[in-house]
Design an enzyme around this catalytic site. Structure first.
Site, PDB file in Angstrom:
ATOM      1  N   ASP A 156      -1.426   1.139   4.273  1.00 48.72           N
ATOM      2  CA  ASP A 156      -1.439   0.859   5.708  1.00 48.72           C
ATOM      3  C   ASP A 156      -2.655   1.522   6.355  1.00 48.72           C
ATOM      4  OD1 ASP A 156       0.940  -0.457   5.398  1.00 48.72           O
ATOM      5  OD2 ASP A 156       2.183   1.170   6.192  1.00 48.72           O
ATOM      6  N   LYS A 157      -3.048   0.992   7.475  1.00 52.61           N
ATOM      7  CA  LYS A 157      -4.237   1.499   8.173  1.00 52.61           C
ATOM      8  C   LYS A 157      -4.150   2.999   8.426  1.00 52.61           C
ATOM      9  CE  LYS A 157      -6.932   0.878  12.415  1.00 52.61           C
ATOM     10  NZ  LYS A 157      -7.088   0.098  13.665  1.00 52.61           N
TER      11      LYS A 157
END
Length: 374
Positions: A156-157
């Site tokens: 995930d970012k």
């Protein structure tokens, strides 16, 4: 990815490395000659299907699904009947700073693979309004190889840490099989709110897309969710306020660790998306998400294995120090197989329902406050 053809209709199986990406992104990656306009037209006319159902370019796809794609559009020819090549999108040249930044992430390099230590805030892949991402920096990591490196899994970012990248097509296929077959092992570190009553357990709760969020948010769904299992172990605790845990995902669902920890009432610190306001601690603890891919171990296509540890980002290291935790204790945890006995499902279901109820109340309160301002 594999494909079959029947009277021009093409079928593709979604690979593990494409799990969770948008359908238009899949075309950009695997059928780059197919324009977005063409994909949109196929979707609009019902010719584009995922597992038999009509699909749109913005839909997110899952590993194992089957894509039904119409035959390629006929070639454009000039007056003499000679095919006119379609214009190719040029890659944007990277700046010296971007190249240096990409290479600073590398913590392992061999002929078949790279391991990066991805910083928080950098997406793995591009998307709507996401222009800065690891995928866009891979040209800087080609070095002396013949082809461009290939992503084989995602973070995930806002999740930091170890990210594996294949340097050859053979390695990409090998690693994709390792991740889909669950032979690759990943260990994450996280700070969570409060302290679990069971300090070493397995969360076994199915996960699905949350309706009304456009696939951007997941939730526990006992009826329609996909199987998801996570092992957690408490490393240290700061009273009853917070715990430092080791997490091992045994399935690869989108946002799995975040959903699971929030569902049992212990959201990851800084994860407002799934934990709401309760996910943020006071006392000098950063509001950034405290989830880090600490260690990655996977078989190597040439024999042996890759086993790499990724250093913590600044905000996570500072939070450990503030809470009085000793980083060495986390690395001292034995790298062992999970215990067979998960916590009672009834307990986990009860916690998940209670968490979902509190989140709904919080969101209703937010809507009321917004409404009162109009």
């Amino acid at each position: 990815m594999s494909d079959t053809k029947d009277q021009g209709i093409r079928q593709f199986n979604v690979g593990y490395d494409d799990d969770g990406i948008r359908l238009d992104r899949w075309f950009k990656r695997h059928l780059p000659d197919t324009s977005f306009t063409t994909v949109a037209k196929w979707a609009r006319t019902g010719q584009l299907r995922v597992d038999g159902s009509r699909a749109t370019p913005g839909d997110r796809i899952k590993a194992g699904q089957t894509l039904r794609v119409p035959p390629p559009e006929p070639e454009i020819k000039d007056e003499a009947g000679v095919p006119v090549p379609r214009p190719q999108r040029e890659r944007v040249a990277l700046s010296e700073d971007q190249i240096a930044f990409a290479r600073e992430m590398v913590i392992h390099k061999d002929l078949q693979a790279l391991v990066l230590n991805k910083p928080p805030g950098l997406a793995t892949q591009g998307g709507t309004k996401t222009t800065e991402h690891v995928d866009g920096l891979l040209d800087a990591l080609q070095y002396d190889a013949e082809g461009r490196p290939k992503l084989v899994h995602r973070l995930d970012k806002d999740t930091s840490g170890a990210l594996l990248v294949a340097r050859t097509s053979r390695a990409a296929a090998f690693f994709a099989k390792a991740f889909s077959g669950r032979t690759a092992r990943k260990v994450y570190w996280a700070l969570i709110v409060d302290v679990p009553s069971i300090e070493d357990g397995v969360i076994d709760l199915p996960i699905a897309k949350q309706p009304g969020t456009g696939g951007e948010k997941m939730h526990v769904d006992e009826e329609n969710g996909q199987a998801a299992r996570t092992r957690y172990r408490v490393i240290e605790r700061a009273g009853n306020r917070c715990a430092w845990v080791e997490l091992q995902p045994f399935t690869g669902r989108t946002h799995q660790l975040r959903v699971h920890m929030a569902a049992i009432g212990h959201p990851i610190v800084g994860d407002g998306k799934y934990g709401g306001a309760a996910a943020f601690l006071t006392g000098g603890i950063s509001r950034k998400m405290h989830l880090h891919s600490r260690r990655l171990r996977v078989d190597h296509p040439d024999g042996g294995s890759i086993d790499e540890t990724a250093g913590l980002p600044t905000h996570f290291a500072e939070s450990l120090a503030t809470l009085g935790f000793d980083e060495a204790k986390g690395d001292a945890m034995p790298f062992e197989e999970p215990k067979k006995g998960p916590p009672p499902k009834a307990v986990l279901k009860q916690r998940a329902k209670a968490h979902a109820k509190s989140m709904r109340k919080e969101h209703r309160g937010e809507r009321r406050r917004r409404g009162s301002k109009d």
